[in-house]
Design a protein around this motif. Structure first.
Motif, PDB file in Angstrom:
ATOM      1  N   THR A 770      34.338 -48.370  -5.309  1.00  0.00           N
ATOM      2  CA  THR A 770      34.154 -47.298  -6.154  1.00  0.00           C
ATOM      3  C   THR A 770      34.735 -47.359  -7.510  1.00  0.00           C
ATOM      4  O   THR A 770      35.945 -47.740  -7.693  1.00  0.00           O
ATOM      5  CB  THR A 770      34.800 -46.103  -5.569  1.00  0.00           C
ATOM      6  OG1 THR A 770      34.139 -45.668  -4.345  1.00  0.00           O
ATOM      7  CG2 THR A 770      34.896 -44.852  -6.447  1.00  0.00           C
ATOM      8  N   PRO A 771      34.041 -47.147  -8.390  1.00  0.00           N
ATOM      9  CA  PRO A 771      34.918 -47.245  -9.775  1.00  0.00           C
ATOM     10  C   PRO A 771      36.144 -46.164 -10.141  1.00  0.00           C
ATOM     11  O   PRO A 771      35.783 -45.195  -9.961  1.00  0.00           O
ATOM     12  CB  PRO A 771      33.824 -47.201 -11.018  1.00  0.00           C
ATOM     13  CG  PRO A 771      32.568 -47.114 -10.291  1.00  0.00           C
ATOM     14  CD  PRO A 771      32.881 -46.992  -8.960  1.00  0.00           C
ATOM     15  N   VAL A 772      37.104 -46.695 -10.578  1.00  0.00           N
ATOM     16  CA  VAL A 772      38.328 -45.860 -10.456  1.00  0.00           C
ATOM     17  C   VAL A 772      38.837 -45.777 -12.224  1.00  0.00           C
ATOM     18  O   VAL A 772      38.840 -46.782 -12.975  1.00  0.00           O
ATOM     19  CB  VAL A 772      39.567 -46.142  -9.896  1.00  0.00           C
ATOM     20  CG1 VAL A 772      40.671 -45.097 -10.169  1.00  0.00           C
ATOM     21  CG2 VAL A 772      39.368 -46.168  -8.238  1.00  0.00           C
ATOM     22  N   TRP A 773      38.842 -44.698 -12.706  1.00  0.00           N
ATOM     23  CA  TRP A 773      39.129 -44.585 -14.211  1.00  0.00           C
ATOM     24  C   TRP A 773      40.558 -44.192 -14.348  1.00  0.00           C
ATOM     25  O   TRP A 773      40.968 -43.116 -13.736  1.00  0.00           O
ATOM     26  CB  TRP A 773      38.312 -43.610 -14.981  1.00  0.00           C
ATOM     27  CG  TRP A 773      36.687 -43.970 -14.815  1.00  0.00           C
ATOM     28  CD1 TRP A 773      35.714 -43.665 -13.951  1.00  0.00           C
ATOM     29  CD2 TRP A 773      36.185 -44.509 -16.102  1.00  0.00           C
ATOM     30  NE1 TRP A 773      34.636 -44.062 -14.183  1.00  0.00           N
ATOM     31  CE2 TRP A 773      34.892 -44.718 -15.496  1.00  0.00           C
ATOM     32  CE3 TRP A 773      36.355 -44.794 -17.277  1.00  0.00           C
ATOM     33  CZ2 TRP A 773      33.767 -45.430 -16.530  1.00  0.00           C
ATOM     34  CZ3 TRP A 773      35.451 -45.248 -18.061  1.00  0.00           C
ATOM     35  CH2 TRP A 773      33.951 -45.808 -17.649  1.00  0.00           C
ATOM     36  N   GLY A 774      41.231 -44.573 -15.349  1.00  0.00           N
ATOM     37  CA  GLY A 774      42.619 -44.283 -15.445  1.00  0.00           C
ATOM     38  C   GLY A 774      42.916 -43.946 -16.997  1.00  0.00           C
ATOM     39  O   GLY A 774      41.742 -43.238 -17.440  1.00  0.00           O
ATOM     40  N   GLN A 775      43.976 -44.335 -17.697  1.00  0.00           N
ATOM     41  CA  GLN A 775      44.245 -43.886 -19.017  1.00  0.00           C
ATOM     42  C   GLN A 775      43.348 -45.089 -19.977  1.00  0.00           C
ATOM     43  O   GLN A 775      43.575 -44.943 -21.241  1.00  0.00           O
ATOM     44  CB  GLN A 775      45.540 -44.137 -19.206  1.00  0.00           C
ATOM     45  CG  GLN A 775      46.373 -43.061 -18.216  1.00  0.00           C
ATOM     46  CD  GLN A 775      45.810 -41.703 -18.522  1.00  0.00           C
ATOM     47  OE1 GLN A 775      45.738 -41.242 -19.738  1.00  0.00           O
ATOM     48  NE2 GLN A 775      45.806 -40.871 -17.787  1.00  0.00           N
ATOM     49  N   VAL A 776      42.869 -45.800 -19.263  1.00  0.00           N
ATOM     50  CA  VAL A 776      42.064 -47.078 -20.098  1.00  0.00           C
ATOM     51  C   VAL A 776      40.491 -46.739 -20.296  1.00  0.00           C
ATOM     52  O   VAL A 776      40.041 -45.606 -19.371  1.00  0.00           O
ATOM     53  CB  VAL A 776      42.148 -48.586 -19.456  1.00  0.00           C
ATOM     54  CG1 VAL A 776      43.574 -48.863 -19.673  1.00  0.00           C
ATOM     55  CG2 VAL A 776      41.539 -48.580 -18.163  1.00  0.00           C
ATOM     56  N   ALA A 777      39.725 -47.113 -21.362  1.00  0.00           N
ATOM     57  CA  ALA A 777      38.603 -46.928 -21.639  1.00  0.00           C
ATOM     58  C   ALA A 777      37.399 -47.360 -20.514  1.00  0.00           C
ATOM     59  O   ALA A 777      36.236 -47.038 -20.522  1.00  0.00           O
ATOM     60  CB  ALA A 777      38.269 -47.336 -22.843  1.00  0.00           C
TER      61      ALA A 777
END
Length: 1018
Positions: A770-777
């Motif tokens: 699963t793709p996890v998005w944080g504070q990066v683009a």
């Protein structure tokens, strides 16, 4: 001047009162509240708190324990039971039975304050606890709105429309809907397009929330007016969502519809659903205001439904799943038939035994008493329901006792040549106080059940009130209406002494044979006592073969099939299997309809309804049959079919019963360690499985369930700038969806749920990546931000009693056995299980209900017994005669034991009540007999002769009173609830009458040391 003389001097007034009783009683019967069961307060409240994402153990320690600590500090707490599930805490607060209903609202206010004060200490993410104090409301009208070919939206819209309209009906307190599928707006993002365009999911969430947020833009002045600036911009159409611009890398902007699939759908997984005869349905549960008339409410609701049908399209059906008005109306009809049968039986017995006119005048007194009782019941707001109806029939035979004594005395005095006016008042003068004392004693026998503080006592409280009121009225009418009617109807030579007739009124053959038997008994008094003791001893041994049952099932033409799959099973699996079972049932000719409920019990539509809380692995079928006999027969066959064809599920046929325990036999182990508790429960379950009289063995913690557990890595978090909440949000999007806002549509607010597409063919592998998005683009696969992914097992729920973890090993009795039989077979073996230090054991289920109910009655039995003794002492002013009366009471057990054994009726709570009433009746008969002995001794008769003559003179009143009671109980024998009580009274009174007329004179002779050697010569 005596009371009777004073009333007879005002005959016009008495006649007016009697006429008023007739009309007032008829009006009262039509106006009084009519219910299925007594309105009792369920002294429970439920505190519910959600804590999304937490495991059952985390919920237990961080939410449940904190709330329980605060709640436990309240006064009047009986016990606290809690369930801690994944993301959800539920605490059931049980208040002590001694708390009166009027004080409950104050208790709930204190509970709310305690919960509110402690809620600030709950962890971040936990919802504010909700206190539900109407948990025990009964929804007596339960309808199913279904429509083949209609969509769920349409059925739900019409259900809500009906709810709005039916709430306007007078007497309706509350309406709940069951089976609604909550609509939502699903936004399913394309990971590939987002990655290509450089669009961050958080950007989508931010834009949606900012567009949906309402901000007050203020006002401005125009001349002398102030104008408000409108702030419209909330989402009202799906097009509003689809056409939102979302920014990507650089200056790239796209519409949301270009990177996501946006559609209106339903929340998944759904928590509950309902069907009626395999067609999707919405349940409407209607609760009545306190003190209402459910029959009148039913008519009003039906009238409103008929009016609404013109606005509801053809094809949408309104089905009655449980319609209490019809059941109550039917019960009233059955009661009236039983009442008429009982009255006819009593009158016919009196006609044959005491003559046509005497029988009619005593029978008329019975009618007056019942009608006057209706007036008092209406005045004190006592509803006509299952128990109060039974109380009137139980009291039926006793209501003529006083009138029989007075009428028989008047008849005898008239035949003796006593002046008519004196004959009308002489007997009442002599027996006013003895009859009052005996009536009070009969009433006091039922006092313990009225004073019992538990739910059983509250359920049966009207039994005491109705019997007390009716018996006191019967005493008043015996002293007034009976002499008046005797004067009106007992005229002519037949009812006066013939100048040439010097014979004794007791010279008939039957009287003479009875006199001879009394003298024989007195002559052989030792033999009589020995035989009595032997028969009593044999009844004690015979009682060992009598079935034991605390409470019987109720005679409903409906039963429930509970269907449990292992915990962790998806609700769609339950729905599929129940659909097959529903199809099978609808093919059976004994089945009228089947209502399917998934996830929970739809409503508490009757007080005795077994209840199951929200559970995705649970479903139930409400099956309607032709009649109760069909229910018993078909239910038994169906259970066998379920055992053979659905062995992988735990399914059982449940009948309606006043027992509120989840299972009939429950063994509770409590202590700190869940694993030790499971081990103790498994040992008890093994014993239950090996016991032939036990079936459906389980425990209330159920099986452990699988947990997919990604181990979040703190080191990876620092490198990737990904937080634990980022992981949780990503997983939520990849599974059930992440709620991010609300979509306003008319009067509905639909959740907006953000989802990401996943490969359904290889779901686990897709979930791990699963793709996890944080504070990066850019996104990072889940595998790179967790240290490991495990499949673990956990307890699906943690149950606690009074803040201690506790597990219950449970089972039901096998066919052919009652709960006491199974309990007796298991008790010694389970109690022999070795408990580690710090662990406790307790029996629950029917055993605890029975013990608690009997203990609560026994708690007040000494008080009732003391009051009885005081009244008897006041009547006789000596010790020996009260001792004689009290010594015969245990002998009533002879009739009870053999009666239950012969008829096959079980001994339980209702026969116990019958036994208490029986004792009152026996005391009443003995008081009248001993009082007659004292009267004749005062008139100068020889003591032994007075004993014999008194037994002979009281023979007809005692036998008539007993036989009217016995035969008047016949309509109750077939009743499931009151059958055992009726048998106990009938057989007990039959033996009790013999004891009163034979054993009491013998005991009198023994206690007063009368020589009976020459008694045969008298």
């Amino acid at each position: 001047m005596s009371f009777t003389e004073a009333v007879l001097n005002q005959r016009k007034v008495l006649l007016f009162v009697l006429i008023a009783i007739v009309f007032g009683g008829a009006i009262a019967f039509s106006k009084m509240s009519k219910l299925e069961d007594a309105e009792i307060s369920v002294k429970q409240a439920v505190v519910m708190t959600s804590y999304p994402g937490a495991s059952p153990h985390e919920v237990e320690l961080r939410v449940t324990d904190i709330l329980e600590t605060a709640i436990q500090a309240m006064d009047n707490i009986d016990f606290i039971e809690s369930r801690s599930l994944a993301g959800y805490s539920e605490i059931t607060v049980n208040i002590k039975p001694s708390v009166v209903t009027s004080e409950l609202q104050q208790v709930w206010d204190v509970l709310r304050r305690k919960v509110n004060d402690i809620s600030v200490y709950l962890p971040q993410g936990a919802s504010h606890p909700m206190v539900v104090d109407d948990f025990g409301d009964v929804y007596g009208i339960f309808l199913a709105l279904s429509g083949d070919g209609f969509g769920s939206d349409e059925i739900q819209d019409y259900a809500r429309y009906m709810k709005r309209e039916l709430l306007l009906v007078d007497g309706v307190k509350r309406i709940n809907l069951f089976g609604e599928q909550r609509a939502c707006v699903n936004i399913e993002l394309s990971q590939e397009k987002m990655a290509y365009l450089g669009i961050h999911p958080y950007k989508v969430i931010e834009i949606l929330n900012s567009q949906n947020k309402i901000v007050d833009p203020g006002t401005f002045k125009v001349g002398s007016n102030r104008v408000r600036i409108a702030s419209e911009g909330s989402f009202h159409e799906l097009a509003d969502l689809k056409n939102i611009l979302v920014s990507g890398r650089g200056e790239t902007s796209v519409f949301l519809k270009d990177i996501a699939s946006i559609k209106k759908d339903y929340m998944t997984p759904y928590t509950n659903k309902m069907k009626y005869n395999q067609i999707p349905a919405i349940g409407l549960a209607i609760a009545m205001e306190k003190g209402g008339n459910v029959i009148e409410l039913g008519e009003a609701v039906q009238g409103k439904i008929d009016a609404l049908k013109s606005n509801i399209p053809v094809g949408i059906n309104i089905n009655k799943v449980f319609y209490q008005p019809e059941r109550v109306s039917s019960a009233i009809e059955v009661f009236m038939i039983n009442l008429i049968e009982s009255v006819l039986i009593v009158v016919i017995v009196l006609l044959f035994a005491m003559g046509f006119r005497t029988g009619l005048l005593i029978g008329s007194g019975l009618i007056f008493t019942i009608l006057a009782t209706f007036i008092v019941m209406l005045s004190f707001d006592i509803a006509l329901q299952r128990v109060s109806l039974g109380a009137i029939i139980v009291a039926m035979g006793m209501l003529v006792d006083n009138a029989i004594v007075i009428a028989d005395g008047i008849l005898i005095d008239l035949k003796k040549g006593v002046r008519r006016q004196e004959a009308l008042t002489k007997t009442s003068k002599q027996t006013t106080m003895p009859l009052l004392g005996a009536t009070l004693v009969a009433v006091l026998a039922f006092l313990p059940i009225y004073l019992s503080p538990d739910a059983t006592g509250e359920f049966c409280a009207s039994l005491f009130i109705v019997i007390a009121v009716s018996l006191f009225i019967s005493w008043l009418l015996a002293l007034t209406q009976t002499p008046y009617f005797c004067d009106l109807f007992l005229k002519g030579k037949k009812y006066s002494k013939d100048e040439n007739d010097n014979s004794d009124p007791y010279s008939g053959k039957f009287y003479q044979k009875f006199r001879h038997f009394v003298k024989f008994s007195l002559r052989h008094k030792t033999l009589i006592i020995v035989l009595t003791v032997l028969v009593f001893a044999s009844s004690v041994f015979a009682f060992k073969n009598v079935k034991q049952l605390f409470m019987p099932n109720l005679a409903y033409n409906q039963f429930i099939v509970e269907y449990f799959l292992p915990d962790g099973t998806d609700i769609t699996t339950v729905e599929k299997e129940l659909s097959e079972l529903e199809e099978y049932l609808l093919k059976q000719e004994d089945v009228m309809s089947v209502t399917t409920s998934l996830g929970a019990t739809p409503a508490r539509y009757t007080l005795v309804r077994p209840f199951t809380n929200n559970k995705s692995s649970y479903g139930e079928l409400i099956v309607d049959t032709k009649d109760y006999d069909t229910t018993k027969r078909f239910g038994k066959d169906l259970q066998q079919y379920l055992n053979e064809n659905y062995a992988w599920a735990r399914c059982r046929v449940k009948y309606y019963s006043p027992i509120f325990a989840e299972y009939m036999v429950e063994a509770k182990f409590s202590g700190p360690d869940p694993e030790v508790l499971r081990d103790l429960s498994e040992k008890a379950e093994k014993i239950m499985l090996d016991e032939p009289s036990a079936i459906k063995v389980t425990n209330n913690w159920k099986n452990k369930v699988k947990v997919w557990n990604p181990q979040f890595s703190q080191s990876q978090s620092r490198l990737t700038n990904i937080s634990r909440s980022d992981v949780s949000n990503a997983l939520a999007c990849a599974t059930d969806g992440l709620p991010i806002g609300l979509f306003h549509q008319a009067d509905d607010m639909l959740p907006i749920v953000l989802k990401t597409k996943a490969n359904k063919d290889n779901y686990i592998e897709a979930l791990e990546n699963t793709p996890v998005w944080g504070q990066v683009a850019h996104s990072i696969p889940l595998r790179q931000v967790v240290s490991d992914i495990n499949i673990d097992f956990e307890d699906p729920m943690i149950i606690r009693y009074d803040r201690r973890r506790a597990i219950k090993a449970q089972c039901d009795p096998a066919p052919g056995y009652n709960a006491p039989d199974t309990f007796k077979n298991l008790q010694e073996k389970i109690e022999a299980i070795q408990l580690p230090a710090g662990y406790d054991f307790e029996w629950l289920g029917e055993h605890k209900d029975s013990v608690d109910a009997n203990n609560n009655i026994n708690k007040f039995l000494p008080l009732a017994f003391l009051l009885m003794v005081i009244i008897i002492m006041m009547l006789f002013n000596n010790f020996r005669q009260p001792i004689i009366i009290l010594s015969i009471l245990p002998l009533a057990f002879i009739g009870i034991s053999y009666g239950l054994l012969i008829t096959g009726k079980p001994f339980g709570f209702m026969p116990v009540l019958g036994t208490l009433g029986l004792m009152g009746m026996m005391i009443k008969n003995a008081v009248v007999l001993l009082d007659q002995i004292n009267v004749e001794i005062k008139e100068g008769k020889d003591v032994l002769l007075a004993v014999i003559d008194s037994a002979v003179s009281r023979m007809r009143p005692v036998i008539m009173a007993s036989f009217t009671t016995i035969l008047g109980m016949i309509p109750l024998i077939s009743d499931e609830l009151f059958g055992g009580m009726a048998v106990a009274i009938m057989f007990g009174l039959l033996i009790g009458s013999i004891i009163t007329l034979i054993v009491v004179p013998v005991l009198y002779a023994i206690f007063y040391r009368l020589s009976t050697k020459n008694v045969m010569d008298l």
